[in-house]
Design an enzyme around this catalytic site. Structure first.
Site, PDB file in Angstrom:
ATOM      1  N   GLY A 189       0.846  -1.191   0.000  1.00  0.00           N
ATOM      2  CA  GLY A 189       0.000   0.000   0.000  1.00  0.00           C
ATOM      3  C   GLY A 189       0.886   1.246   0.000  1.00  0.00           C
ATOM      4  N   GLY A 226      -7.645  -7.600  -7.005  1.00  0.00           N
ATOM      5  CA  GLY A 226      -6.247  -7.418  -7.376  1.00  0.00           C
ATOM      6  C   GLY A 226      -5.466  -8.664  -6.967  1.00  0.00           C
ATOM      7  N   ARG A 227      -4.173  -8.464  -6.709  1.00  0.00           N
ATOM      8  CA  ARG A 227      -3.331  -9.609  -6.315  1.00  0.00           C
ATOM      9  C   ARG A 227      -3.894 -10.314  -5.093  1.00  0.00           C
ATOM     10  NH1 ARG A 227       0.825  -5.491  -7.925  1.00  0.00           N
ATOM     11  NH2 ARG A 227      -0.028  -4.394  -6.140  1.00  0.00           N
ATOM     12  N   ILE A 228      -4.195  -9.524  -4.046  1.00  0.00           N
ATOM     13  CA  ILE A 228      -4.656 -10.132  -2.792  1.00  0.00           C
ATOM     14  C   ILE A 228      -6.102 -10.618  -2.922  1.00  0.00           C
ATOM     15  CG2 ILE A 228      -5.125  -9.661  -0.344  1.00  0.00           C
ATOM     16  CD1 ILE A 228      -2.669  -7.724  -0.452  1.00  0.00           C
ATOM     17  N   SER A 238      -7.309  -1.086  -3.066  1.00  0.00           N
ATOM     18  CA  SER A 238      -6.375  -0.093  -2.520  1.00  0.00           C
ATOM     19  C   SER A 238      -7.170   1.125  -2.046  1.00  0.00           C
ATOM     20  CB  SER A 238      -5.348   0.286  -3.579  1.00  0.00           C
ATOM     21  OG  SER A 238      -5.953   0.303  -4.856  1.00  0.00           O
ATOM     22  N   ARG A 279      -7.590  -1.050   3.820  1.00  0.00           N
ATOM     23  CA  ARG A 279      -7.210   0.072   4.678  1.00  0.00           C
ATOM     24  C   ARG A 279      -8.449   0.504   5.454  1.00  0.00           C
ATOM     25  NH1 ARG A 279      -2.713  -1.260   4.176  1.00  0.00           N
ATOM     26  NH2 ARG A 279      -0.941  -0.109   3.296  1.00  0.00           N
ATOM     27  N   HIS A 281      -3.864  -5.125  12.255  1.00  0.00           N
ATOM     28  CA  HIS A 281      -3.152  -4.970  10.981  1.00  0.00           C
ATOM     29  C   HIS A 281      -1.993  -5.969  10.845  1.00  0.00           C
ATOM     30  CE1 HIS A 281      -2.209  -1.815   7.642  1.00  0.00           C
ATOM     31  NE2 HIS A 281      -1.906  -3.044   7.234  1.00  0.00           N
TER      32      HIS A 281
HETATM   33  P1  NDP Z   1      -3.555  -4.494  -6.248  1.00  0.00           P
HETATM   34  O1  NDP Z   1      -3.142  -3.207  -6.839  1.00  0.00           O
HETATM   35  O2  NDP Z   1      -3.166  -5.755  -6.920  1.00  0.00           O
HETATM   36  O3  NDP Z   1      -5.129  -4.518  -6.067  1.00  0.00           O
HETATM   37  C1  NDP Z   1      -5.855  -3.399  -5.719  1.00  0.00           C
HETATM   38  C2  NDP Z   1      -7.230  -3.546  -6.279  1.00  0.00           C
HETATM   39  O4  NDP Z   1      -7.999  -2.429  -5.847  1.00  0.00           O
HETATM   40  C3  NDP Z   1      -7.249  -3.561  -7.802  1.00  0.00           C
HETATM   41  O5  NDP Z   1      -7.750  -4.783  -8.255  1.00  0.00           O
HETATM   42  C4  NDP Z   1      -8.208  -2.438  -8.160  1.00  0.00           C
HETATM   43  O6  NDP Z   1      -9.122  -2.860  -9.135  1.00  0.00           O
HETATM   44  C5  NDP Z   1      -8.950  -2.231  -6.854  1.00  0.00           C
HETATM   45  N1  NDP Z   1      -9.581  -0.935  -6.845  1.00  0.00           N
HETATM   46  C6  NDP Z   1      -9.031   0.283  -7.062  1.00  0.00           C
HETATM   47  N2  NDP Z   1      -9.998   1.214  -7.066  1.00  0.00           N
HETATM   48  C7  NDP Z   1     -11.159   0.564  -6.824  1.00  0.00           C
HETATM   49  C8  NDP Z   1     -12.502   0.966  -6.697  1.00  0.00           C
HETATM   50  N3  NDP Z   1     -12.848   2.250  -6.842  1.00  0.00           N
HETATM   51  N4  NDP Z   1     -13.429   0.016  -6.436  1.00  0.00           N
HETATM   52  C9  NDP Z   1     -13.082  -1.266  -6.286  1.00  0.00           C
HETATM   53  N5  NDP Z   1     -11.829  -1.718  -6.430  1.00  0.00           N
HETATM   54  C10 NDP Z   1     -10.889  -0.802  -6.690  1.00  0.00           C
HETATM   55  O7  NDP Z   1      -3.028  -4.473  -4.755  1.00  0.00           O
HETATM   56  P2  NDP Z   1      -2.863  -5.684  -3.725  1.00  0.00           P
HETATM   57  O8  NDP Z   1      -3.939  -6.677  -3.966  1.00  0.00           O
HETATM   58  O9  NDP Z   1      -1.474  -6.143  -3.723  1.00  0.00           O
HETATM   59  O10 NDP Z   1      -3.133  -4.905  -2.345  1.00  0.00           O
HETATM   60  C11 NDP Z   1      -4.380  -4.305  -2.121  1.00  0.00           C
HETATM   61  C12 NDP Z   1      -4.369  -3.495  -0.859  1.00  0.00           C
HETATM   62  O11 NDP Z   1      -4.371  -4.340   0.280  1.00  0.00           O
HETATM   63  C13 NDP Z   1      -3.149  -2.602  -0.637  1.00  0.00           C
HETATM   64  O12 NDP Z   1      -3.280  -1.392  -1.344  1.00  0.00           O
HETATM   65  C14 NDP Z   1      -3.162  -2.396   0.848  1.00  0.00           C
HETATM   66  O13 NDP Z   1      -3.930  -1.252   1.162  1.00  0.00           O
HETATM   67  C15 NDP Z   1      -3.868  -3.629   1.385  1.00  0.00           C
HETATM   68  N6  NDP Z   1      -2.981  -4.521   2.130  1.00  0.00           N
HETATM   69  C16 NDP Z   1      -3.273  -4.792   3.435  1.00  0.00           C
HETATM   70  C17 NDP Z   1      -2.515  -5.680   4.147  1.00  0.00           C
HETATM   71  C18 NDP Z   1      -2.821  -5.985   5.559  1.00  0.00           C
HETATM   72  O14 NDP Z   1      -1.904  -6.271   6.311  1.00  0.00           O
HETATM   73  N7  NDP Z   1      -4.068  -5.983   5.961  1.00  0.00           N
HETATM   74  C19 NDP Z   1      -1.341  -6.343   3.551  1.00  0.00           C
HETATM   75  C20 NDP Z   1      -1.126  -5.985   2.179  1.00  0.00           C
HETATM   76  C21 NDP Z   1      -1.935  -5.110   1.511  1.00  0.00           C
HETATM   77  P3  NDP Z   1      -9.253  -2.023 -10.499  1.00  0.00           P
HETATM   78  O15 NDP Z   1      -7.926  -2.104 -11.159  1.00  0.00           O
HETATM   79  O16 NDP Z   1     -10.344  -2.666 -11.258  1.00  0.00           O
HETATM   80  O17 NDP Z   1      -9.616  -0.655 -10.075  1.00  0.00           O
HETATM   81  C1  DGY Z   2       0.853  -3.301   3.118  1.00  0.00           C
HETATM   82  O1  DGY Z   2       1.879  -3.863   2.708  1.00  0.00           O
HETATM   83  O2  DGY Z   2       0.291  -2.390   2.508  1.00  0.00           O
HETATM   84  C2  DGY Z   2       0.270  -3.803   4.398  1.00  0.00           C
HETATM   85  O3  DGY Z   2      -0.747  -3.063   4.882  1.00  0.00           O
HETATM   86  C3  DGY Z   2       1.245  -4.256   5.416  1.00  0.00           C
HETATM   87  O4  DGY Z   2       1.946  -5.341   4.935  1.00  0.00           O
END
Ligand code: NDP
Ligand code: DGY
Length: 328
Positions: free
Chosen positions: A85, A163-165, A217, A245, A293
């Site tokens: 993020g 997305g990835r997650i 995100s 988030r 978190h």
């Molecule tokens: P990616 O960029 O692969 O995925 C993010 C997704 O968010 C995309 O598929 C995108 O879809 C979607 N998105 C963006 N805008 C919108 C919207 N308006 N409505 C719906 N979907 C939307 O990131 P990751 O999967 O790697 O990570 C996602 C998030 O997870 C990070 O940004 C972080 O905030 C959070 N995270 C939390 C962790 C924790 O410890 N809890 C650990 C790691 C990550 P599209 O392209 O179609 O818009």
């Molecule tokens: C991230 O990577 O965005 C997470 O929230 C913590 O790993």
């Protein structure tokens, strides 16, 4: 005689896993100063620490804004965040100054998806309540109607942000016998076929899902997206899970939805603020499971994240490829 090259200055904003720190110290290109604590660096110390730095290795809890960039000054070439993020960074300001950014996608996907599934199950099957009842003597007998929850088999799961997650979560949930997987976002994803994902408008997802999982995100569009209108469209039996988030959720509206029976339960790995104050109303609810978190918190994942963030930093310092550079 060979000219002695001056080492570049790096500031690390926290104690990080040794894998990362070791790479930086062995590289021989930078001298490292660090906020050597498990607790966040106070803002004043952060502003002092980054002064004159060529590189900063930061965390999601460090606000990287114009003030900080000004404090760092013109040497700054690269910011490497130990996270995927990047909503804590003012990307427009960073771009304006031509500073490169590294982040840690992919390496934490499995750990975060696994934790999200654990959280979903904990909320849906009421695990913390059950554990508490065992400890406090509330467990009097096997009772047909006691501590019943909701199962995944035959259910519809809605993933907000595939997305990835999000994809990794959907794949794992499939194994529990999920019947339909819906997802929403800005664009349909070709890879959604891997989980039989149906791209639907957010309203459809919210109304038809038994489990709503938020893994998008944080952007201006997603900020506050899960609000009263959102929760009011969910089924009364549905479970809400957020591991993206905290700010994506309007927590007052979530509290209302949970306390009035508008939705069945919630699991949150992220909140606003973090940490969530111990007297926060959400923590009074039995049907709300809150974690601190810890999505990516496995020993190996954090080690790999530290290594990747160090490699990103070194690439940025040396003007070479960064393994995971954020393009914006
Ligand atoms: P990616 O960029 O692969 O995925 C993010 C997704 O968010 C995309 O598929 C995108 O879809 C979607 N998105 C963006 N805008 C919108 C919207 N308006 N409505 C719906 N979907 C939307 O990131 P990751 O999967 O790697 O990570 C996602 C998030 O997870 C990070 O940004 C972080 O905030 C959070 N995270 C939390 C962790 C924790 O410890 N809890 C650990 C790691 C990550 P599209 O392209 O179609 O818009
Ligand atoms: C991230 O990577 O965005 C997470 O929230 C913590 O790993």
């Amino acid at each position: 005689m060979q000219a002695v090259q001056k080492l570049m200055k790096v500031f690390i904003t926290r104690r990080i896993p040794p894998e990362g720190a070791k790479l930086l110290s062995q590289a021989g290109v930078c001298e490292v100063a660090q906020w050597d604590s498990d607790e966040p660096v106070p803002r004043a110390e952060l502003l002092k620490g980054v002064k004159g730095a060529h590189g900063i290795l930061c965390l999601l809890s460090d606000k990287i804004d114009a003030e900080l960039l000004d404090a760092a000054g013109p040497n700054l070439k690269v910011i490497s965040t130990l996270s995927v993020g990047f909503d804590h960074m003012a990307m427009d300001e960073i771009k304006k100054r031509g500073i490169r950014v590294g982040y840690t996608p992919d390496v934490l996907t499995d750990a975060t998806a696994e934790l999200t599934v654990a959280l979903l199950l904990a909320a849906a099957r009421r695990l913390p309540e059950g554990v508490e009842e065992v400890k406090n003597g509330g467990w009097s007998s096997w009772k047909p109607l006691w501590l019943c929850g909701y199962g995944l088999s035959g259910s519809t799961v809605g993933v907000v942000g595939l997305g990835r997650i999000g994809l990794a979560i959907a794949k794992r949930l499939k194994a529990f016998g999920v019947k339909r997987t819906l997802y929403s976002g800005r664009t349909a994803k070709a890879y959604a076929g891997e989980v039989g994902g149906e791209f639907v408008p957010l309203d459809t997802l919210v109304a038809e899902s038994d489990f709503v999982v938020v893994s998008c995100s944080l952007t201006p569009d997603t900020k506050g997206m899960c609000d009263q209108a959102f929760f009011s469209k969910m089924k009364k039996t549905a479970v809400f899970v957020n591991s993206s988030r905290g700010t994506v959720v309007n927590q007052e509206d979530l509290y209302q939805a949970l306390s009035t029976g508008q939705i069945a339960a919630a699991g949150l790995d992220v909140t606003t603020p973090e940490p969530l104050p111990t007297d926060h109303p959400l923590l009074t609810l039995k049907n709300c499971v809150v974690l601190p978190h810890i999505g990516s918190a496995t020993y190996s994942t954090r080690g790999v994240m530290a290594e990747l963030s160090a490699r990103n930093l070194l690439g940025g310092l040396q003007g070479t490829d960064m393994p995971s550079e954020l393009t914006f």
